[in-house]
Design a protein around this motif. Structure first.
Motif, short mmCIF file in Angstrom:
data_model
loop_
_atom_site.label_atom_id
_atom_site.label_comp_id
_atom_site.label_asym_id
_atom_site.label_seq_id
_atom_site.Cartn_x
_atom_site.Cartn_y
_atom_site.Cartn_z
N ARG A 67 3.33 1.35 -3.97
CA ARG A 67 2.36 0.57 -3.22
C ARG A 67 3.12 -0.41 -2.34
O ARG A 67 4.18 -0.89 -2.70
CB ARG A 67 1.45 -0.20 -4.17
N GLY A 68 2.52 -0.70 -1.20
CA GLY A 68 3.12 -1.70 -0.34
C GLY A 68 3.74 -1.09 0.90
O GLY A 68 3.36 -0.03 1.37
N LYS A 106 -10.32 -3.93 -3.07
CA LYS A 106 -9.80 -5.27 -2.81
C LYS A 106 -8.30 -5.36 -3.05
O LYS A 106 -7.61 -6.15 -2.43
CB LYS A 106 -10.54 -6.31 -3.66
N GLY A 107 -7.78 -4.59 -3.97
CA GLY A 107 -6.36 -4.61 -4.27
C GLY A 107 -5.55 -3.87 -3.21
O GLY A 107 -6.09 -3.11 -2.41
N LEU A 108 -4.25 -4.06 -3.23
CA LEU A 108 -3.37 -3.42 -2.27
C LEU A 108 -3.05 -2.00 -2.73
O LEU A 108 -2.43 -1.81 -3.79
CB LEU A 108 -2.08 -4.22 -2.13
N ASP A 109 -3.51 -1.02 -1.97
CA ASP A 109 -3.26 0.40 -2.27
C ASP A 109 -3.67 0.78 -3.68
O ASP A 109 -3.02 1.59 -4.34
CB ASP A 109 -1.78 0.75 -2.07
N SER A 110 -4.76 0.20 -4.17
CA SER A 110 -5.13 0.41 -5.57
C SER A 110 -6.46 1.14 -5.76
O SER A 110 -6.92 1.30 -6.87
CB SER A 110 -5.19 -0.94 -6.30
N TYR A 160 5.02 -2.26 -6.70
CA TYR A 160 4.74 -2.78 -5.36
C TYR A 160 6.05 -3.16 -4.70
O TYR A 160 6.90 -3.79 -5.33
CB TYR A 160 3.83 -4.01 -5.43
N SER A 164 7.83 -4.82 -1.08
CA SER A 164 7.58 -5.57 0.15
C SER A 164 8.49 -5.04 1.25
O SER A 164 9.09 -3.99 1.13
CB SER A 164 7.83 -7.05 -0.10
#
Length: 187
Positions: free
Chosen positions: A1-2, A26-30, A86, A88
């Motif tokens: 993710r990320g 709402k979550g990142l790539d979830s 995750y 960055s």
């Protein structure tokens, strides 16, 4: 993710990368998974080559997604959190060669982004354009120059050794054998 998942797959020496089509949440790539495609990582893949292969192998998912959406029946299976990670953005420090890593991982990193990964010598960055993992023939500490010839250097890694033939310093390509290194030097 990320961010930059293809870079990170190569950076950590993963055997597979891929793409996931998922519902937004709402979550990142979830979000719940609609479709996934796994793509094998090949030796000496670059980010660009692997990314292109992932895109070409995932194109059939677009048609499949459109047909399912027209029928109003998008698949949906929960995306678990176990085993997920995750990442960055990539920073300059990620490109610094960590000689404690296994030689096969370092080789993969160099080919993932040629001329980006570097080590320092005499206050300058030597960016690697090639690398070849070799079995370790010495118990010398990681980062130690084991052998040197007119074409290149063999440097001890955490597991194995890395053969380096060419580097770029200040935009100029040069054989690693011309760096003024000696056997036993630490890079």
């Amino acid at each position: 993710r990320g961010l930059h998942p293809v870079f990170w797959a190569l950076y950590y020496g993963e055997r597979y990368a891929g793409v996931t089509v998922h519902h937004l949440s709402k979550g990142l790539d979830s979000g719940s998974i609609v479709y996934q495609r796994r793509v094998a990582v090949r030796r000496r893949d670059s980010v660009a080559i692997l990314y292109d292969r992932i895109i070409s192998q995932s194109l059939p998912l677009v048609g499949k997604l459109m047909r399912a959406a027209q029928r109003g029946r998008l698949p949906s299976r929960p995306q678990g959190t176990s085993g997920s990670s995750y990442f960055s953005k990539v920073t300059d420090d990620h490109y610094r060669i960590d000689w404690r890593q296994p030689a096969r991982v370092l080789e993969s990193r160099v080919y993932s982004a040629p001329s980006m990964f570097f080590f320092e010598i005499a206050g300058q960055r030597a960016h690697l354009t090639d690398a070849e993992a070799r079995p370790r023939v010495s118990s010398a500490e990681h980062g130690t120059v084991l052998r040197l010839d007119h074409r290149g250097a063999l440097v001890a890694a955490g597991q194995g050794a890395l053969r380096i033939e060419n580097v770029v310093i200040d935009g100029v390509a040069t054989p690693a054998g011309n760096l003024g290194l000696r056997r036993g030097d630490r890079v």
